[in-house]
Design an enzyme around this catalytic site. Structure first.
Site, PDB file in Angstrom:
ATOM      1  N   THR A   9      40.665   0.750  78.971  1.00  0.00           N
ATOM      2  CA  THR A   9      39.733   0.273  80.003  1.00  0.00           C
ATOM      3  C   THR A   9      38.814  -0.760  79.379  1.00  0.00           C
ATOM      4  OG1 THR A   9      39.837   2.423  81.045  1.00  0.00           O
ATOM      5  CG2 THR A   9      37.985   1.010  81.665  1.00  0.00           C
ATOM      6  N   PHE A  24      45.490   5.717  84.423  1.00  0.00           N
ATOM      7  CA  PHE A  24      44.742   6.599  85.331  1.00  0.00           C
ATOM      8  C   PHE A  24      45.011   8.058  84.953  1.00  0.00           C
ATOM      9  CE2 PHE A  24      45.537   2.672  87.749  1.00  0.00           C
ATOM     10  CZ  PHE A  24      44.245   2.326  88.103  1.00  0.00           C
ATOM     11  N   ARG A  29      44.412  11.771  83.615  1.00  0.00           N
ATOM     12  CA  ARG A  29      43.348  12.760  83.420  1.00  0.00           C
ATOM     13  C   ARG A  29      43.688  13.622  82.225  1.00  0.00           C
ATOM     14  NH1 ARG A  29      43.996  15.581  88.944  1.00  0.00           N
ATOM     15  NH2 ARG A  29      46.084  14.923  88.360  1.00  0.00           N
ATOM     16  N   GLU A  30      42.711  13.931  81.421  1.00  0.00           N
ATOM     17  CA  GLU A  30      42.944  14.849  80.326  1.00  0.00           C
ATOM     18  C   GLU A  30      43.305  16.207  80.918  1.00  0.00           C
ATOM     19  OE1 GLU A  30      39.717  14.868  77.551  1.00  0.00           O
ATOM     20  OE2 GLU A  30      39.665  12.687  77.531  1.00  0.00           O
ATOM     21  N   ASN A  52      37.340   4.570  89.056  1.00  0.00           N
ATOM     22  CA  ASN A  52      36.549   5.599  88.369  1.00  0.00           C
ATOM     23  C   ASN A  52      35.133   5.683  88.926  1.00  0.00           C
ATOM     24  OD1 ASN A  52      38.567   6.584  86.835  1.00  0.00           O
ATOM     25  ND2 ASN A  52      37.822   5.837  84.872  1.00  0.00           N
ATOM     26  N   PHE A 111      37.683  15.952  94.317  1.00  0.00           N
ATOM     27  CA  PHE A 111      36.427  15.461  93.730  1.00  0.00           C
ATOM     28  C   PHE A 111      35.203  15.780  94.581  1.00  0.00           C
ATOM     29  CE2 PHE A 111      37.320  13.391  89.742  1.00  0.00           C
ATOM     30  CZ  PHE A 111      38.692  13.536  89.734  1.00  0.00           C
ATOM     31  N   GLY A 151      31.510  14.580  83.008  1.00  0.00           N
ATOM     32  CA  GLY A 151      31.346  14.264  81.588  1.00  0.00           C
ATOM     33  C   GLY A 151      32.637  13.634  81.117  1.00  0.00           C
ATOM     34  N   CYS A 211      35.545   9.126  80.034  1.00  0.00           N
ATOM     35  CA  CYS A 211      35.787   7.993  80.946  1.00  0.00           C
ATOM     36  C   CYS A 211      34.656   7.740  81.936  1.00  0.00           C
ATOM     37  CB  CYS A 211      37.085   8.215  81.709  1.00  0.00           C
ATOM     38  SG  CYS A 211      38.506   8.074  80.646  1.00  0.00           S
ATOM     39  N   LYS A 231      31.183   6.541  80.656  1.00  0.00           N
ATOM     40  CA  LYS A 231      31.313   5.233  80.002  1.00  0.00           C
ATOM     41  C   LYS A 231      31.638   4.128  81.014  1.00  0.00           C
ATOM     42  CE  LYS A 231      35.233   4.801  77.529  1.00  0.00           C
ATOM     43  NZ  LYS A 231      36.096   3.715  77.961  1.00  0.00           N
TER      44      LYS A 231
HETATM   45  C1  UDX Z   1      39.179  10.488  84.568  1.00  0.00           C
HETATM   46  C2  UDX Z   1      40.007   9.905  85.731  1.00  0.00           C
HETATM   47  O1  UDX Z   1      40.327  10.938  86.661  1.00  0.00           O
HETATM   48  C3  UDX Z   1      41.245   9.223  85.206  1.00  0.00           C
HETATM   49  O2  UDX Z   1      41.955   8.630  86.287  1.00  0.00           O
HETATM   50  C4  UDX Z   1      40.791   8.156  84.227  1.00  0.00           C
HETATM   51  O3  UDX Z   1      41.821   7.403  83.766  1.00  0.00           O
HETATM   52  C5  UDX Z   1      40.017   8.791  83.089  1.00  0.00           C
HETATM   53  O4  UDX Z   1      38.883   9.467  83.648  1.00  0.00           O
HETATM   54  P1  UDX Z   1      39.196  12.675  83.046  1.00  0.00           P
HETATM   55  O5  UDX Z   1      37.974  12.135  82.399  1.00  0.00           O
HETATM   56  O6  UDX Z   1      40.269  13.239  82.193  1.00  0.00           O
HETATM   57  O7  UDX Z   1      39.906  11.536  83.942  1.00  0.00           O
HETATM   58  O8  UDX Z   1      38.727  13.840  84.012  1.00  0.00           O
HETATM   59  P2  UDX Z   1      38.677  14.198  85.570  1.00  0.00           P
HETATM   60  O9  UDX Z   1      39.572  15.338  85.817  1.00  0.00           O
HETATM   61  O10 UDX Z   1      38.844  13.024  86.425  1.00  0.00           O
HETATM   62  O11 UDX Z   1      37.178  14.763  85.655  1.00  0.00           O
HETATM   63  C6  UDX Z   1      36.083  13.970  85.240  1.00  0.00           C
HETATM   64  C7  UDX Z   1      34.808  14.739  85.279  1.00  0.00           C
HETATM   65  O12 UDX Z   1      34.384  14.968  86.611  1.00  0.00           O
HETATM   66  C8  UDX Z   1      34.825  16.115  84.627  1.00  0.00           C
HETATM   67  O13 UDX Z   1      33.642  16.265  83.889  1.00  0.00           O
HETATM   68  C9  UDX Z   1      34.844  17.097  85.791  1.00  0.00           C
HETATM   69  O14 UDX Z   1      34.237  18.327  85.462  1.00  0.00           O
HETATM   70  C10 UDX Z   1      34.025  16.326  86.811  1.00  0.00           C
HETATM   71  N1  UDX Z   1      34.348  16.684  88.196  1.00  0.00           N
HETATM   72  C11 UDX Z   1      35.566  16.379  88.716  1.00  0.00           C
HETATM   73  C12 UDX Z   1      33.377  17.304  88.988  1.00  0.00           C
HETATM   74  O15 UDX Z   1      32.258  17.567  88.538  1.00  0.00           O
HETATM   75  N2  UDX Z   1      33.682  17.574  90.290  1.00  0.00           N
HETATM   76  C13 UDX Z   1      34.886  17.280  90.841  1.00  0.00           C
HETATM   77  O16 UDX Z   1      35.067  17.572  92.022  1.00  0.00           O
HETATM   78  C14 UDX Z   1      35.872  16.670  90.029  1.00  0.00           C
END
Ligand code: UDX
Length: 438
Positions: free
Chosen positions: A122, A153, A155-156, A209, A250, A258, A261, A264
């Protein structure tokens, strides 16, 4: 068989390399970190990601996937080189591009035949053009190349599935032919492919994001209002989610986002906007609301247990989300620090993140399981919604605690059940048993 070199074996690079090999391509994964590369050659994964080791092992055995620290080896006979190195945040939120710059320079100095350079990291809008300039100016003699942006895109925790079943593939380039060739690599994934210009592709990643982070901050704002008015945000989200225009995903209120991604990328987008004289007020509100979640959680707990001095608090979960050991910008770090600063003794249990967390939180005692964690605690805080926490023997937990207090930062338990069981229980945005603020 296409030959691909992937530079960087972090989350994005390693998943990309392994999955492209699995699609039948010959892939060389390159990283300058010798320890990581040596480990990978022996089958040791540098990160915890479900299913990754199996795909890596299978493709390494078949000879389609190999590892190197040498650019000469990585680029020899390669048609595509994917850049997947880190782009950390600078102090003001600007992306730090030093790794991308080094990679671009080294590609230019090493390449001996035409290349399509695909950027997966990114990067700020405009970086693709900048990479093209660096390559051009560092080539000892001109060799044709094209730059394509192909943002990830992943997700971990579900990165393999996200790679193999993507919602879409986004490709951006000023060279349509190069973008079409990268599109060919993605055809077996059977997802829609959007081909656009470089800057637009880079922007799609940030906008996606930022939108998801906005959804999270939106529901967290609603959670706050729910608390004040005595409504339950979890049911509000269910009721909203059935509207196809809104969607269910979401909308989980809690401790906020946190990870590596969202924090940042939202910050970087706001920085890019401000640098061009725009006022990214919505993005700023998204970040403010997210920061407030951790403070709000501490205030709730204080309200439940009183002064933290002399109290023993147990954290259920440490990683920023389940199914990963990633502690980057994890709420657990802020929460533990605030509790310790308030005079509490803090201990924690996490199924996979404790090894990583030890270095970051040396004052927090790591426990072997949730029950040992609960023993003698004045309160437990649910910080990460690991599935195993949803199945706990809560009667046993209650009998082990000094006081039966649970603050649920991820709303995994039912408030009525918890109260019926005799816990003093609060979630976030759950209108405490229907009662509104006085
Ligand atoms: C994210 C994007 O989803 C991904 O497409 C991108 O390429 C990298 O960033 P990731 O950081 O692995 O992926 O986690 P993700 O599952 O998207 O969750 C991000 C954060 O949001 C987590 O801290 C999670 O706890 C929080 N979250 C997610 C919420 O608080 N509520 C929700 O409903 C969904």
């Amino acid at each position: 068989m296409k030959q691909i070199c992937v530079i960087g074996v972090g989350y994005v690079g390693l998943v990309t390399a392994a999955c492209f090999a699995d699609l039948g391509n010959r892939v060389i994964a390159l990283d300058i970190n010798e320890e990581r590369v040596e480990g990978l050659k022996r089958g040791v994964m540098p990160i915890y990601e479900p299913g990754l080791k199996e795909v890596v092992d299978h493709n390494a055995r078949s000879g389609r996937l190999s590892f190197t620290t040498s650019y000469a080896e990585g680029l020899s006979g390669t048609q595509f080189v994917f850049i997947a190195v880190g782009t950390p945040s600078g102090v003001d939120g600007e992306a730090d591009l030093r790794y991308v710059e080094t990679v671009a320079r080294t590609i230019a100095e090493t390449m001996t035949s035409p290349l399509i350079i695909v950027n997966k990291s990114t990067v700020p809008v405009g970086t693709g053009d900048w990479v093209a300039d660096i390559v051009k100016s560092h080539q000892p003699k001109p060799i044709p190349f094209a730059v394509v942006s192909c943002p990830e895109f992943l997700r971990e925790g579900s990165a393999i599935g996200d790679f193999t079943q993507p919602h879409r593939t986004v490709l951006g380039s000023l060279d349509r032919d190069a973008a079409e060739k990268v599109a060919q690599l993605h055809l077996p994934l059977r997802a829609p492919i959007v081909i656009t210009d470089l800057r637009t592709a880079e922007m799609i990643k940030y906008a996606s994001n930022a939108f998801l982070a906005t959804k999270i901050s939106f529901i967290n704002e609603i959670a706050n209002i729910c608390e004040a008015l005595g409504a339950d945000v979890k049911e509000v989200a269910i009721g909203m989610g059935y509207d196809a225009r809104i969607g269910k995903a979401f909308l989980d209120a809690g401790l906020g986002y946190g990870g590596s991604c969202f924090p940042k990328d939202v910050k970087a987008l706001a920085y890019m906007a401000a640098e061009k004289g725009r006022h990214p007020q919505l993005l700023r509100a998204v970040m403010d609301i997210n920061d407030d979640r951790r403070r709000t959680a501490i205030l709730h707990l204080q309200d439940m247990v009183g002064d933290f001095r002399g109290k023993l608090i147990g954290l259920l979960g440490l990683s920023f989300k389940p199914n990963t050991d990633d502690m980057r910008d994890a709420p657990s770090i802020t929460l533990a620090q605030k509790l310790l600063a308030g005079g509490a003794t803090v201990r924690a249990y996490d199924p996979v993140a404790m090894d990583v967390a030890r270095g970051l939180l040396p004052q927090v005692e790591m426990m072997s399981d949730p029950y040992t964690l609960a023993e003698g605690c004045d309160a437990l805080m649910v910080v990460t919604e690991w599935n195993e926490f949803k199945q706990l023997d809560l009667e046993k937990i209650k009998s082990l605690m000094r006081r039966p207090v649970i603050f649920d930062g991820r709303n995994i338990y039912d408030p009525e059940d918890m109260t019926a069981m005799g816990f003093s229980y609060r979630g976030l945005g759950r209108g405490y048993n229907g009662a509104s603020d006085k």
